[in-house]
Design a protein around this motif. Sequence first.
Motif: not given
Length: 72
Positions: A51-56
């Motif tokens: 999820k963190e990579e997707l938000i970035e």
Amino acid sequence: MTYELVQIENRVGTLLYDYEHYVDENNNVKKCKSFVWRFVGFGRSCFAPTKEELIELVRKQIHEYQNDIILY
């Protein structure tokens, strides 16, 4: 399939954890379980393993889009 509406900066999209299709290096269509973002209204979808990579990734796309508008 359940999803949540998420606001990242000034954009709204749906976020879900599902199978996403992709083309590998041998041109074979495969699918993997990943977090998927789809802009509401317009824009292309993208996916990432976390999820963190997707938000970035979504933030990067938003900034690229904003920079393109400024140039025109």
